[in-house]
Enzyme design. Structure first.
Site, PDB file in Angstrom:
ATOM      1  N   TRP A 181      52.654  11.649 -19.423  1.00 39.08           N
ATOM      2  CA  TRP A 181      51.488  11.076 -18.762  1.00 39.08           C
ATOM      3  C   TRP A 181      50.774  10.179 -19.762  1.00 39.08           C
ATOM      4  O   TRP A 181      50.502  10.592 -20.885  1.00 39.08           O
ATOM      5  CB  TRP A 181      50.510  12.145 -18.261  1.00 39.08           C
ATOM      6  CG  TRP A 181      49.218  11.504 -17.836  1.00 39.08           C
ATOM      7  CD1 TRP A 181      49.006  10.779 -16.699  1.00 39.08           C
ATOM      8  CD2 TRP A 181      47.997  11.428 -18.594  1.00 39.08           C
ATOM      9  NE1 TRP A 181      47.729  10.281 -16.685  1.00 39.08           N
ATOM     10  CE2 TRP A 181      47.092  10.655 -17.833  1.00 39.08           C
ATOM     11  CE3 TRP A 181      47.592  11.936 -19.825  1.00 39.08           C
ATOM     12  CZ2 TRP A 181      45.794  10.385 -18.266  1.00 39.08           C
ATOM     13  CZ3 TRP A 181      46.299  11.670 -20.267  1.00 39.08           C
ATOM     14  CH2 TRP A 181      45.410  10.911 -19.485  1.00 39.08           C
ATOM     15  N   GLU A 222      54.167  11.892 -14.687  1.00 37.03           N
ATOM     16  CA  GLU A 222      52.954  12.300 -13.968  1.00 37.03           C
ATOM     17  C   GLU A 222      52.129  11.069 -13.609  1.00 37.03           C
ATOM     18  O   GLU A 222      51.781  10.263 -14.469  1.00 37.03           O
ATOM     19  CB  GLU A 222      52.116  13.244 -14.857  1.00 37.03           C
ATOM     20  CG  GLU A 222      50.807  13.682 -14.199  1.00 37.03           C
ATOM     21  CD  GLU A 222      49.957  14.582 -15.097  1.00 37.03           C
ATOM     22  OE1 GLU A 222      50.242  14.693 -16.302  1.00 37.03           O
ATOM     23  OE2 GLU A 222      48.988  15.175 -14.576  1.00 37.03           O
ATOM     24  N   LYS A 224      48.790   9.006 -11.596  1.00 40.44           N
ATOM     25  CA  LYS A 224      47.344   9.184 -11.497  1.00 40.44           C
ATOM     26  C   LYS A 224      46.742   8.016 -10.724  1.00 40.44           C
ATOM     27  O   LYS A 224      47.254   6.900 -10.794  1.00 40.44           O
ATOM     28  CB  LYS A 224      46.753   9.240 -12.906  1.00 40.44           C
ATOM     29  CG  LYS A 224      45.317   9.689 -12.946  1.00 40.44           C
ATOM     30  CD  LYS A 224      44.952  10.191 -14.317  1.00 40.44           C
ATOM     31  CE  LYS A 224      43.483  10.530 -14.381  1.00 40.44           C
ATOM     32  NZ  LYS A 224      43.100  11.161 -15.629  1.00 40.44           N
ATOM     33  N   ASP A 256      49.951  16.115 -10.044  1.00 35.01           N
ATOM     34  CA  ASP A 256      48.740  16.824 -10.480  1.00 35.01           C
ATOM     35  C   ASP A 256      47.756  16.686  -9.320  1.00 35.01           C
ATOM     36  O   ASP A 256      47.435  15.561  -8.900  1.00 35.01           O
ATOM     37  CB  ASP A 256      48.209  16.153 -11.759  1.00 35.01           C
ATOM     38  CG  ASP A 256      46.910  16.773 -12.267  1.00 35.01           C
ATOM     39  OD1 ASP A 256      45.994  16.987 -11.449  1.00 35.01           O
ATOM     40  OD2 ASP A 256      46.779  17.008 -13.481  1.00 35.01           O
ATOM     41  N   HIS A 259      44.895  14.120  -9.059  1.00 33.49           N
ATOM     42  CA  HIS A 259      45.205  12.701  -9.272  1.00 33.49           C
ATOM     43  C   HIS A 259      45.377  11.873  -8.014  1.00 33.49           C
ATOM     44  O   HIS A 259      46.092  10.871  -8.019  1.00 33.49           O
ATOM     45  CB  HIS A 259      46.462  12.578 -10.145  1.00 33.49           C
ATOM     46  CG  HIS A 259      46.247  13.020 -11.559  1.00 33.49           C
ATOM     47  ND1 HIS A 259      47.165  12.822 -12.560  1.00 33.49           N
ATOM     48  CD2 HIS A 259      45.190  13.634 -12.138  1.00 33.49           C
ATOM     49  CE1 HIS A 259      46.694  13.306 -13.693  1.00 33.49           C
ATOM     50  NE2 HIS A 259      45.502  13.814 -13.460  1.00 33.49           N
ATOM     51  N   HIS A 283      51.105  20.074 -11.746  1.00 29.45           N
ATOM     52  CA  HIS A 283      49.952  20.456 -12.545  1.00 29.45           C
ATOM     53  C   HIS A 283      48.939  20.965 -11.541  1.00 29.45           C
ATOM     54  O   HIS A 283      48.430  20.187 -10.726  1.00 29.45           O
ATOM     55  CB  HIS A 283      49.352  19.251 -13.279  1.00 29.45           C
ATOM     56  CG  HIS A 283      49.941  19.025 -14.632  1.00 29.45           C
ATOM     57  ND1 HIS A 283      49.477  18.061 -15.486  1.00 29.45           N
ATOM     58  CD2 HIS A 283      50.943  19.667 -15.284  1.00 29.45           C
ATOM     59  CE1 HIS A 283      50.185  18.113 -16.617  1.00 29.45           C
ATOM     60  NE2 HIS A 283      51.077  19.069 -16.513  1.00 29.45           N
ATOM     61  N   ASP A 291      39.117  13.607 -10.618  1.00 30.41           N
ATOM     62  CA  ASP A 291      39.995  14.392 -11.491  1.00 30.41           C
ATOM     63  C   ASP A 291      39.182  15.118 -12.560  1.00 30.41           C
ATOM     64  O   ASP A 291      39.282  14.830 -13.744  1.00 30.41           O
ATOM     65  CB  ASP A 291      41.004  13.420 -12.142  1.00 30.41           C
ATOM     66  CG  ASP A 291      41.967  14.124 -13.092  1.00 30.41           C
ATOM     67  OD1 ASP A 291      42.395  15.237 -12.767  1.00 30.41           O
ATOM     68  OD2 ASP A 291      42.275  13.557 -14.155  1.00 30.41           O
ATOM     69  N   ASP A 293      39.146  18.273 -13.393  1.00 28.55           N
ATOM     70  CA  ASP A 293      39.811  19.371 -14.098  1.00 28.55           C
ATOM     71  C   ASP A 293      38.987  20.651 -14.140  1.00 28.55           C
ATOM     72  O   ASP A 293      38.900  21.306 -15.179  1.00 28.55           O
ATOM     73  CB  ASP A 293      40.235  18.923 -15.511  1.00 28.55           C
ATOM     74  CG  ASP A 293      41.325  17.864 -15.460  1.00 28.55           C
ATOM     75  OD1 ASP A 293      42.442  18.199 -15.039  1.00 28.55           O
ATOM     76  OD2 ASP A 293      41.054  16.698 -15.789  1.00 28.55           O
ATOM     77  N   ASP A 322      46.565  22.853 -15.364  1.00 33.98           N
ATOM     78  CA  ASP A 322      45.957  21.754 -16.118  1.00 33.98           C
ATOM     79  C   ASP A 322      44.478  21.621 -15.761  1.00 33.98           C
ATOM     80  O   ASP A 322      44.129  20.924 -14.820  1.00 33.98           O
ATOM     81  CB  ASP A 322      46.709  20.441 -15.823  1.00 33.98           C
ATOM     82  CG  ASP A 322      46.155  19.282 -16.642  1.00 33.98           C
ATOM     83  OD1 ASP A 322      45.400  19.540 -17.599  1.00 33.98           O
ATOM     84  OD2 ASP A 322      46.467  18.123 -16.316  1.00 33.98           O
TER      85      ASP A 322
HETATM   86  C1  RNT Z   1      45.294  13.736 -17.215  1.00 35.15           C
HETATM   87  C2  RNT Z   1      46.545  14.471 -16.862  1.00 35.15           C
HETATM   88  C3  RNT Z   1      47.247  15.129 -18.003  1.00 35.15           C
HETATM   89  C4  RNT Z   1      46.320  15.798 -18.994  1.00 35.15           C
HETATM   90  C5  RNT Z   1      46.997  16.658 -20.019  1.00 35.15           C
HETATM   91  C6  RNT Z   1      46.094  16.968 -21.155  1.00 35.15           C
HETATM   92  O1  RNT Z   1      44.588  13.304 -16.134  1.00 35.15           O
HETATM   93  O2  RNT Z   1      46.276  15.397 -15.865  1.00 35.15           O
HETATM   94  O3  RNT Z   1      48.191  16.016 -17.527  1.00 35.15           O
HETATM   95  O4  RNT Z   1      45.356  16.566 -18.342  1.00 35.15           O
HETATM   96  O5  RNT Z   1      48.179  16.070 -20.408  1.00 35.15           O
HETATM   97 ZN    ZN Z   2      47.832  16.764 -15.364  1.00 35.94          ZN
END
Ligand code: RNT
Ligand code: ZN
Length: 415
Positions: A181, A222, A224, A256, A259, A283, A291, A293, A322
């Site tokens: 990513w 990955e 986004k 993810d 994303h 993820h 995003d 997290d 994640d």
């Molecule tokens: C970022 C991605 C990625 C990171 C990690 C730290 O938006 O989700 O996966 O969170 O690699």
């Molecule tokens: Zn991620």
């Protein structure tokens, strides 16, 4: 009510609770090392801000500041969660000894030997991620940079990470998922969208030209939609990653769930990809408006993702977490998210899948709705308790005090 009664109730629906428990015990879920130190790593100045479009918010005390502390914290988390843990490392967590330091393009397997020892002693596997952010060579682009020296540096980093992933897989005897990513993108409207995407493609091709054993290392891409400071354009978009991974037999699509646009659901994307590809990687996170997290909860979408993974084939999906919350006790954040995803997977494994499919195929949508609703209030908690017991881990209500004690005895003493 107790487990026996709960098991009987599930059995009346044709669901074998013992089998669900036994299955879940064998399913690896990757525990991301970066929740413990707010994604700082050990290879650059920890005071420098996180870049690449991601951000941690909060300054709760007790952050792990070195490898020993991070390992101790991971151990604490492992002791608090049921299930088959796998470690997920970023390249920025290389451990240097005797004053040595290596830049990201020069990283070697030996810089991860301490992590191998850590995983081996605990009998767990290790996944890996090249780190394309928080580094002076982000210009801010990395793999898509128009500057050939910059691009080459990051390709060399990716290739070094393939060698490290191969080493992790060989040493630990478990496959290593290597996720790529990069937050490459632009804050404002670009004049050239295809140029960076073509360079990104070339860079991926060059990284994957590094030899590796396809039965041991599983590279992923990955995607986004946007990041902080890169709101208008992301090079590795959903379409880019989907097309790239589907065009090769040595790259897997990684979704993810933070994303995508807020109304898009990853639970609805899993089956589309698995209709074409043998494998998929996830993820699991929780985006709040973006995003962000946030810690994974036992919420509708997490359950829906888990149900979909179970229905499409739990062994076809590489599962990883994640999220990173710096505003609460980090051990608690880590364990809450891991336990919640275990709960969601168990919930998924306790669905009468065949019966529900039959109702759908028969067009009996009234009964399908009634059953899906009633499944929500089945005595799931009793099966969950039994699963925790079967794994030799604390039940709900028992683990948080251990977390508080760790905060009092260990975290609060950190400088
Ligand atoms: C970022 C991605 C990625 C990171 C990690 C730290 O938006 O989700 O996966 O969170 O690699
Ligand atoms: Zn991620």
């Amino acid at each position: 009510m107790g487990f026996d009664e709960a098991r009987r109730k599930y059995s009346a629906l044709g669901v074998d609770a013992d089998r669900a428990i036994e299955k879940l015990k064998t399913v690896p879920v990757s525990l991301h090392c970066w929740q413990g130190d707010d994604v700082r790593g050990f290879d650059t100045d920890p005071q420098k801000p996180l870049t690449g479009g991601i951000q941690t918010t909060g300054n709760y005390p007790g952050r792990a500041g070195n490898p020993q502390e991070l390992m101790a914290d991971i151990d604490k988390v492992i002791s608090l969660v049921p299930g088959q843990v796998k470690l997920n490392l970023h390249a920025s967590y290389a451990i240097f000894e005797d004053g040595e330091w290596a830049d990201r393009d020069k990283l070697e397997p030996r810089h991860f030997k301490k992590w191998v020892d850590f995983c081996r002693e605990r009998g767990i596997g290790c996944d890996f991620n090249p780190t394309f952010f928080s580094h002076p060579k982000c210009d801010p682009l990395t793999l898509s940079s128009p500057d050939e020296d910059t691009r080459r540096f990051w390709v060399d980093h990716g290739r070094a990470c393939i060698r490290i992933s191969q080493y992790l897989a060989e040493e630990l005897g478990k496959p290593c998922v290597m996720n790529i990513w990069a937050g490459d993108g632009y804050k404002d409207v670009p004049a050239d969208r295809i140029g960076p995407r073509l360079r990104y493609k070339k860079s991926f091709d060059e990284i994957l030209s590094e030899p590796f054993d396809k039965t041991k290392v599983y590279p992923c891409a990955e995607s986004k939609v946007f990041g902080i400071g890169v709101e208008s354009y992301t090079v590795g978009s959903a379409e880019w990653c989907l097309k790239y991974a589907s065009g090769r037999d040595d790259c897997i699509c990684l979704l993810d769930n933070g994303h995508y646009h807020p109304t898009e659901l990853v639970s609805d994307k899993i089956s589309s990809i698995l209709a074409y590809d043998e494998k998929l990687a996830l993820h699991v996170t929780r985006g709040v408006r973006w995003d962000s997290d946030h810690v994974v909860l036992f919420d509708d979408e997490t359950r829906e993702i888990a149900k979909e993974v179970v229905r499409c084939g739990i062994d076809r999906v590489f599962l990883a977490l994640d999220y990173f919350d710096a505003s609460i006790n980090r051990i608690s954040a880590w364990a809450t998210g891991f336990r919640n995803f275990q709960k969601a997977l168990l919930f998924g494994l306790l669905q009468p899948v065949e019966e529900l499919k039959r109702l759908q195929d028969q067009g009996n949508f009234s009964k399908l709705m009634v059953m899906q609703e009633e499944l929500k209030t089945m005595p799931f908690g009793d099966i969950w308790d039994e699963y925790c017991r079967a794994c030799g881990k604390s039940l709900d209500g028992e683990w948080y005090p251990l977390c508080e004690a760790y905060e009092r005895d260990v975290l609060s003493k950190r400088g």
